[in-house]
Motif scaffolding. Structure first.
Motif, PDB file in Angstrom:
ATOM      1  N   THR A  68     -27.265 -26.520  -3.967  1.00  0.00           N
ATOM      2  CA  THR A  68     -27.320 -27.332  -5.118  1.00  0.00           C
ATOM      3  C   THR A  68     -28.741 -27.086  -5.578  1.00  0.00           C
ATOM      4  O   THR A  68     -29.042 -27.302  -6.513  1.00  0.00           O
ATOM      5  N   SER A  87     -23.978 -29.577  -1.068  1.00  0.00           N
ATOM      6  CA  SER A  87     -25.680 -30.730  -1.447  1.00  0.00           C
ATOM      7  C   SER A  87     -26.899 -31.106  -0.638  1.00  0.00           C
ATOM      8  O   SER A  87     -27.211 -31.254  -1.246  1.00  0.00           O
ATOM      9  N   ALA A 130     -26.290 -35.023  -3.369  1.00  0.00           N
ATOM     10  CA  ALA A 130     -27.080 -34.518  -2.958  1.00  0.00           C
ATOM     11  C   ALA A 130     -28.083 -34.870  -4.464  1.00  0.00           C
ATOM     12  O   ALA A 130     -29.498 -34.173  -4.334  1.00  0.00           O
ATOM     13  N   SER A 152     -22.862 -35.783  -7.683  1.00  0.00           N
ATOM     14  CA  SER A 152     -22.962 -36.077  -6.202  1.00  0.00           C
ATOM     15  C   SER A 152     -23.775 -36.676  -5.745  1.00  0.00           C
ATOM     16  O   SER A 152     -25.445 -36.375  -5.925  1.00  0.00           O
TER      17      SER A 152
END
Length: 464
Positions: free
Chosen positions: A236, A232, A273, A270
């Motif tokens: 990312t 995350s 994230a 997410s």
């Protein structure tokens, strides 16, 4: 100089190292969670237990906020640690988000209890500027230097009565779009260094964006989804940055038959994230020059138009069903990075058995994790166990090694030999046995060729 190792000596997770400052005083560098096979020998609560006396710990220094470096902080507090938590300014912003997630998953889902935990964390946090000395105890001071691993990451220089010890934390590699590369310290007496990729060289990292675009084109021709398991924080944001660049360059050209790059959905599924990405944007002053210039030119490298976010669980379930059943190409970025849990597992369960879909690994997969099993057995049509269910792997499996957030063997050696005063004692941690041994051999050869003396050790777990 005495150092006790409470993790990251039998594998690559659970980083936790104690530097003795005096008879009743120590400094703790990281307090991370054991993952994969590293957790298996300890089992259950034992992998979380703090097996040393915290009364002597005067301060905790956090090198960066990945869970294998900070995940046991809740248990450190529960064991009675009352000192400050020292870290860089970006890490001070990111750490509460990481620990909030850890508290919810491991300790309590009660909102009030989590809020109390986080209040304690925030009261203990001391944000230190990079490159400035900070006193921690009698005749002991530390300095944080950029390590190029994720935003806010640092290696730690410790000066204790004139003896200089450096803890590398996790060292990054060059050409990361949102980070400046690490610069070795001027010199030290003792070095504790990671060895995640101590036995290999990364493939051409400078050309990784081109390789990413090529892999995406090949995968999208199958009219399916490209699943990218990603941590995350760090990976990312780098992926989003480079996907924005690919889409910007591709423009109205076809990503795949009939679908222009500008219409290719990039789905960030997410919530954690998404929150990290928001903080990354707020901390743009810590980005390197090129990234800041792109932002100043009006581009939105982390929040471009094609990026879609999925927040609540019901929307996530709908997205999984839609992508599994439709024939519209898409890219999904979801945690966890090693497929040990999180939303990526639901995508994998829905899509691994369909050859239209592809899984793209861009980060290290630790032994014993589902990600490692998919990476190894997937190309041979093998299987993986997910949530107790055996899944036959028919999806395409790709790995881009150039996306590692860790330095490779050459980068690690340069961190040592790039110092004007080479360390006389090197402790190699945070690596699989083969990686540690390969790095140890390479360093001994380099010292011998230079006519210098060195003690290179691979320490063992020390619960003292």
């Amino acid at each position: 100089m005495t150092i006790h190792h409470h993790g990251a000596v039998d594998g690559v997770t659970g980083s936790c190292h104690e530097l003795v400052l005096g008879p009743d005083a120590s400094l703790l560098i990281d307090c991370g969670l054991f993952q994969g096979e590293d957790a298996a020998p300890r089992g259950g609560p034992d992998q979380l237990a703090i097996g040393f006396d915290v009364r002597r710990i005067k301060a905790l220094v956090v090198t960066h906020v990945h869970i294998d470096h900070v995940g046991r902080i809740p248990w450190l507090l529960a064991a009675g640690f009352e000192g400050p938590i020292l870290c860089s300014e970006p890490s001070a912003r990111l750490l509460p988000l990481v620990l909030e997630d850890a508290f919810k998953l491991s300790l309590s889902r009660q909102t009030e209890a989590v809020a109390r935990y986080l209040q304690v964390i925030e009261q203990r946090l001391v944000a230190l500027p990079y490159d400035q000395w900070h006193d921690v105890h009698d005749e002991a001071r530390i300095r944080l230097r950029r390590s190029g691993h994720i935003l806010g990451s640092a290696y730690v220089e410790c000066d204790v009565a004139g003896h200089r010890t450096v803890f590398s934390g996790d060292l990054g590699a060059p050409h990361a779009p949102l980070l400046d590369p690490p610069v070795p310290p001027e010199g030290c007496d003792t070095l504790v260094i990671e060895s995640t990729y101590g036995d290999r060289r990364h493939e051409g990292r400078a050309r990784r964006r081109e390789r990413l675009a090529a892999v995406l084109r090949r995968a999208l021709r199958d009219q399916g989804t490209v699943l990218i398991p990603a941590f995350s924080i760090g990976r990312t944001q780098e992926l989003l940055y480079e996907l924005e660049d690919i889409i910007e360059e591709g423009g109205d050209g076809e990503a795949v038959d009939g679908l222009p790059w500008r219409e290719l959905p990039v789905i960030l599924d997410s919530p954690l994230a998404t929150r990290f990405t928001r903080v990354y944007r707020e901390l743009a002053r810590f980005w390197p020059v090129e990234a800041r210039a792109r932002r100043a030119a009006g581009r939105r490298p982390l929040a471009f138009e094609q990026r879609l976010t999925v927040d609540d669980h019901a929307a996530h379930q709908r997205m999984v069903r839609h992508l599994a059943e439709s024939r519209r190409p898409a890219i999904v970025i979801a945690a966890s990075g090693m497929c040990t849990g999180g939303r990526i597992v639901n995508y994998l369960k829905a899509m691994l058995g369909d050859p239209r879909h592809n899984v793209l690994f861009v980060g290290y997969q630790a032994a014993g994790t589902p990600g490692r099993a998919i990476q190894i057995h997937g190309p041979n049509g093998g299987y993986v166990d997910l949530d107790g269910e055996r899944m036959t792997i028919r999806a395409g499996i790709e790995t881009l090694g150039g996306y590692s957030a860790h330095a490779d063997r050459d980068g690690l050696i340069h961190f040592v030999t790039g110092q004007s005063r080479w360390p006389s004692r090197i402790l190699i941690v945070h690596g699989d046995p083969d990686a540690k041994q390969a790095l140890a051999d390479a360093l001994r050869q380099r010292y011998q060729a230079a006519g210098r003396a060195v003690s290179v050790e691979c320490p063992s777990y020390d619960p003292a």
